[in-house]
Design an enzyme around this catalytic site. Structure first.
Site, PDB file in Angstrom:
ATOM      1  N   GLY A  17      -5.453  -7.772  -9.412  1.00 43.38           N
ATOM      2  CA  GLY A  17      -5.901  -6.376  -9.444  1.00 43.38           C
ATOM      3  C   GLY A  17      -7.218  -6.141 -10.150  1.00 43.38           C
ATOM      4  O   GLY A  17      -7.475  -5.030 -10.632  1.00 43.38           O
ATOM      5  N   ASN A  19     -10.210  -5.880  -8.808  1.00 46.04           N
ATOM      6  CA  ASN A  19     -10.984  -4.853  -8.090  1.00 46.04           C
ATOM      7  C   ASN A  19     -10.443  -3.467  -8.395  1.00 46.04           C
ATOM      8  O   ASN A  19     -11.200  -2.517  -8.595  1.00 46.04           O
ATOM      9  CB  ASN A  19     -10.962  -5.134  -6.587  1.00 46.04           C
ATOM     10  N   MET A  95      -2.531  -8.775   0.293  1.00 46.95           N
ATOM     11  CA  MET A  95      -2.528  -9.987   1.113  1.00 46.95           C
ATOM     12  C   MET A  95      -1.487  -9.946   2.234  1.00 46.95           C
ATOM     13  O   MET A  95      -0.851 -10.940   2.551  1.00 46.95           O
ATOM     14  CB  MET A  95      -2.324 -11.213   0.222  1.00 46.95           C
ATOM     15  N   ILE A  97      -0.809  -8.498   6.272  1.00 46.36           N
ATOM     16  CA  ILE A  97      -1.457  -7.922   7.456  1.00 46.36           C
ATOM     17  C   ILE A  97      -0.712  -6.663   7.865  1.00 46.36           C
ATOM     18  O   ILE A  97       0.522  -6.661   7.978  1.00 46.36           O
ATOM     19  CB  ILE A  97      -1.509  -8.956   8.597  1.00 46.36           C
ATOM     20  N   LEU A  98      -1.457  -5.585   8.052  1.00 43.45           N
ATOM     21  CA  LEU A  98      -0.849  -4.292   8.362  1.00 43.45           C
ATOM     22  C   LEU A  98      -0.724  -4.105   9.872  1.00 43.45           C
ATOM     23  O   LEU A  98      -1.572  -4.577  10.641  1.00 43.45           O
ATOM     24  CB  LEU A  98      -1.709  -3.178   7.757  1.00 43.45           C
ATOM     25  N   ASN A 112     -11.157  -1.984   3.117  1.00 40.16           N
ATOM     26  CA  ASN A 112     -10.753  -3.259   2.520  1.00 40.16           C
ATOM     27  C   ASN A 112     -11.975  -3.956   1.947  1.00 40.16           C
ATOM     28  O   ASN A 112     -13.092  -3.774   2.446  1.00 40.16           O
ATOM     29  CB  ASN A 112     -10.131  -4.154   3.610  1.00 40.16           C
ATOM     30  N   HIS A 114     -13.366  -7.835   1.326  1.00 35.50           N
ATOM     31  CA  HIS A 114     -13.094  -9.204   1.760  1.00 35.50           C
ATOM     32  C   HIS A 114     -14.167 -10.123   1.174  1.00 35.50           C
ATOM     33  O   HIS A 114     -15.354  -9.788   1.212  1.00 35.50           O
ATOM     34  CB  HIS A 114     -13.104  -9.277   3.291  1.00 35.50           C
TER      35      HIS A 114
END
Ligand code: GAR
Length: 193
Positions: A17, A19, A95, A97-98, A112, A114
């Site tokens: 966490g 970020n 982490m 995938i939605l 997001n 990356h």
């Protein structure tokens, strides 16, 4: 000067966490146009949940193993986001995938970060892959999220040079410094509208 309300951020994390913490620090600036209303993790042991709670921010874990289907898991997360009236949903080291249903629901307000210069190196182990490819530069990208993994419209990028002596660890540490600056800046820019 007109006092416009600050935009509400829901932040999804899976672990450390850092970020999220950088965004939290930015929201402490008087004129930052956004505030965190909710932190969500798919991992109850994520260190970032404690960071948020210590800052008196609502932080909840929704573990996939507690739901029968992916649909139910995502529905619970969406319910929490909607109840918190979030204006912008930020993935920050989330982490998982939605589904297309999730990304469609928050289209245009789901972003997001990356750790690569997309479209290069979607997915994992981006730092090692950039070193192995002999790239001269690497970096990070903030992008809108759509149903294609790491494939949505790019909003902003920050670059770092790759040094001859770099390992994945030293490179990721330098990229992370840029991630923290870039994500807060992009959120501020989006929140002004
Ligand atoms: C960050 O480097 C972020 O860019 C990356 O995970 C790390 C999370 O660190 N995200 C992805 O790889 C998503 N595809 P943090 O938990 O300390 O913010």
């Amino acid at each position: 000067m007109v006092n416009t309300p600050r935009k509400k951020l829901a932040i999804l994390i899976s672990g450390r966490g850092s970020n999220m913490e950088a965004i939290l620090n930015s929201t402490r600036q008087a004129y930052y146009p956004a505030e965190i209303c909710l932190v969500i993790s798919d991992n109850k042991d994520a260190a970032g949940l404690d960071t948020a709670r210590n800052a008196n921010i609502k932080a909840s874990a929704f573990q996939r193993c507690d739901y029968e289907t992916r649909l139910e898991h995502e529905a619970a997360i969406m319910n929490a986001i909607n109840s918190a009236c979030a204006d912008i949903v930020c993935l920050a080291g989330y982490m998982r995938i939605l589904s297309a249903d999730f990304t469609k629901t928050y289209e245009g307000k789901l972003i997001n970060i990356h750790p690569s210069l997309l479209p290069k190196y979607k997915g994992l182990e981006t730092h090692q892959r950039a070193i192995d490819a002999g790239d001269k530069e690497h970096g990070c990208t903030v992008h809108f999220v759509n149903s294609e993994m790491d494939g949505g419209e790019i909003i902003a990028q920050a670059k770092v040079p790759i040094l001859k002596t770099d390992t994945a660890d030293t490179l990721s540490a330098r990229v992370l410094v840029e991630e923290h600056k870039l994500y807060s800046k992009v959120i501020a820019d989006l929140a002004k509208f």
